[in-house]
Design an enzyme around this catalytic site. Structure first.
Site, PDB file in Angstrom:
ATOM      1  CB  ILE A  77      -0.944  -0.002   1.226  1.00 52.92           C
ATOM      2  CG1 ILE A  77      -1.877   1.221   1.200  1.00 52.92           C
ATOM      3  CG2 ILE A  77      -0.180  -0.062   2.526  1.00 52.92           C
ATOM      4  CD1 ILE A  77      -2.934   1.187   2.299  1.00 52.92           C
ATOM      5  CB  SER A  78       1.194   4.082  -2.321  1.00 57.48           C
ATOM      6  OG  SER A  78       1.314   3.316  -3.496  1.00 57.48           O
ATOM      7  CD  GLN A  79       5.934   8.439   1.245  1.00 57.45           C
ATOM      8  OE1 GLN A  79       6.475   8.006   0.230  1.00 57.45           O
ATOM      9  NE2 GLN A  79       6.401   9.456   1.922  1.00 57.45           N
TER      10      GLN A  79
END
Length: 227
Positions: A77-79
């Site tokens: 899951i992206s930053q």
């Protein structure tokens, strides 16, 4: 969509009674607004969607940290800042129809769901697609449609799209995605080798002319598939 999703979340005790309210406030204030993201609706979405419900249980206490997190099957899951920044680049409007390539856990789709009428999200890993679809429905994001397929080829059935967001790194911009982008539309995509730092690109289509702009260095998991 925003009101319905929020009411459902409130009814089941999220997000205002989940113990992560302050963490979300701090995330938006320090990590996102503090770095220049200023789109009011994007900031509201980031402060509303319960990110901790989109990560693995082992990482739930790290959900609002300034970093990507593993979600299984070699994906992340992206930053939070990157999610907000990429969303702001698309300048979403309520009546927009947006394609997401790389559903992952469904977090980016949920953010878009609060902002626009229709989200179409493609995920190549079947298990992640099934999990994300169930999660999004359970949390009330009913304007998100998911499909288990190779995102390199987009989702032509619902094209053209006002915008496209790609959450995995491609070695070059996929031609099918350009074709499925509406005239005047935008696409944000990380481009480069999966083993090196990539470049986040903003692609704009005007008639037959397609322009690209390099924005910042990023690291994403690779866009997988037969291509």
């Amino acid at each position: 969509m925003y009101t319905i999703a929020l009411l459902i979340l409130l009814a089941i005790g999220f997000p205002l009674q989940d113990g992560y309210r302050q963490a979300r406030d701090d995330m938006v204030r320090i990590q996102i607004a503090g770095r220049g993201v200023s789109h009011p609706a994007v900031l509201r979405a980031m402060n509303t969607v319960p990110r901790h419900l989109f990560v693995r249980s082992a990482w739930i206490d790290d959900a609002y940290d300034d970093s990507p997190l593993p979600i299984g099957r070699g994906q992340t899951i992206s930053q939070p800042y990157i999610v907000a920044y990429m969303t702001e680049l698309l300048n979403p409007h309520q009546r927009d129809k947006i394609l997401e390539v790389g559903t992952g856990s469904g977090y980016q789709a949920a953010i878009l769901s609060t902002l626009i009428d229709s989200v179409f999200s493609v995920e190549i890993i079947k298990e992640l697609c099934i999990e994300a679809s169930a999660r999004l429905k359970r949390l009330g994001y009913h304007n998100v449609a998911t499909m288990n397929a190779d995102g390199f080829y987009g989702w032509n059935e619902h094209a053209p799209y006002d915008a496209i967001i790609v959450t995995a790194a491609a070695e070059y911009i996929p031609p099918p995605l350009i074709e499925q982008l509406k005239d005047g539309g935008k696409m944000v995509i990380p481009v480069g080798s999966p083993f090196l730092v990539q470049t986040l690109m903003l692609v704009e289509k005007r008639g037959k002319e397609v322009t690209t702009r390099s924005l910042m260095p990023v690291r994403f998991v690779p866009l997988s598939g037969d291509h």
